[in-house]
Design an enzyme around this catalytic site. Sequence first.
Site, PDB file in Angstrom:
ATOM      1  N   TYR A   1      -2.073   0.385  10.455  1.00  0.00           N
ATOM      2  CA  TYR A   1      -2.040  -0.016   9.041  1.00  0.00           C
ATOM      3  C   TYR A   1      -0.719   0.410   8.388  1.00  0.00           C
ATOM      4  O   TYR A   1      -0.093  -0.372   7.675  1.00  0.00           O
ATOM      5  CB  TYR A   1      -3.241   0.603   8.329  1.00  0.00           C
ATOM      6  CG  TYR A   1      -3.448   0.084   6.918  1.00  0.00           C
ATOM      7  CD1 TYR A   1      -3.962  -1.194   6.698  1.00  0.00           C
ATOM      8  CD2 TYR A   1      -3.134   0.872   5.804  1.00  0.00           C
ATOM      9  CE1 TYR A   1      -4.155  -1.667   5.410  1.00  0.00           C
ATOM     10  CE2 TYR A   1      -3.325   0.401   4.520  1.00  0.00           C
ATOM     11  CZ  TYR A   1      -3.839  -0.864   4.322  1.00  0.00           C
ATOM     12  OH  TYR A   1      -4.022  -1.332   3.037  1.00  0.00           O
TER      13      TYR A   1
ATOM     14  N   SER B   1       0.861  -1.190   0.000  1.00  0.00           N
ATOM     15  CA  SER B   1       0.000   0.000   0.000  1.00  0.00           C
ATOM     16  C   SER B   1       0.893   1.234   0.000  1.00  0.00           C
ATOM     17  O   SER B   1       2.053   1.165   0.439  1.00  0.00           O
ATOM     18  CB  SER B   1      -0.848  -0.011   1.284  1.00  0.00           C
ATOM     19  OG  SER B   1      -1.398   1.267   1.533  1.00  0.00           O
TER      20      SER B   1
END
Length: 260
Positions: A156, A143
């Site tokens: 995250y 990501s």
Amino acid sequence: MEHLKGKTAIVTGASRGIGEATARFLASQGVKVLLAARSAQVIETLAAEICANGGEASAFACDVSDHSAVLALVAQAKRRFARLDILVNNAGLIDPIARIADSSPEAWGHCLDVNVKGVYHGLHYAIPVMLEQGGGTIINLSSGAANSSLEGWSHYCASKAAVARLTGVAQKEYAADGLRVIGLSPGTVATDMQSSIKASGINPVSRLAPSSHISPEWVAQAIAYLCGPDGDEFAGGDFSLKTSEGRQRVGLPLADRLPA
Ligand code: NAP
């Protein structure tokens, strides 16, 4: 995609979103796919649907944060398909989104258990099988959060940064033995995860227009592309679908409306 015909794959997080699209796409290209997720009924129904459409697929309920479950998953792939050519380490979560002081230590740790240890478990158990057969490809879902700091996403961001390092280390350790470990940073994708992000309202990603997200099917195509010989040059790092160059290589429409 001739390079995929007859190959075998495990896709984790295959019950929805990117994982579901990837399982469907790989199967449509002649890959025998083992779908994994915690939602047993959902992946069984999906596998049955893929088979009804002429593909080959089966399902195995698995929580990737549990190493013994991932061991059993890899054993099932070997039992079912005799070999394992591709592992897509896709299972991941972002909830609950919260600033550090407001976050729950248990939930923070659980995210790391799934997003980081889940990927490690996949590498740990798939690598020996792939080494024994002389090679294989592992795709880790990365990501932009691996390289940027976003409010409310400490869990995250930390997890995806760790996954990027796992990708690099695994490639260094096993490239000489015919393994390729490749990260894929897809940009923002229209899945349930983006619905959670929007609902949080906490950082700029939550304010992106839904129309700026790409479809999970595009990500599936990128994964299939990286599983072929063109993936070689990206091994050990993150291939980005946010750039026009990345999309062009996969044969997708260009990035004319890039998310922030
Ligand atoms: P999603 O729609 O929320 O799907 C997540 C998948 O992970 C589901 O199939 C879920 O299945 C599975 N999962 C969650 N916890 C699990 C566990 N403990 N064990 C096994 N499976 C588990 O998410 P997505 O958007 O498709 O994201 C897939 C991957 O892409 C993630 O790694 C995510 O970080 C990454 N990514 C997404 C975006 C985006 O914009 N959507 C952007 C960059 C990277 P069950 O609930 O049935 O277990």
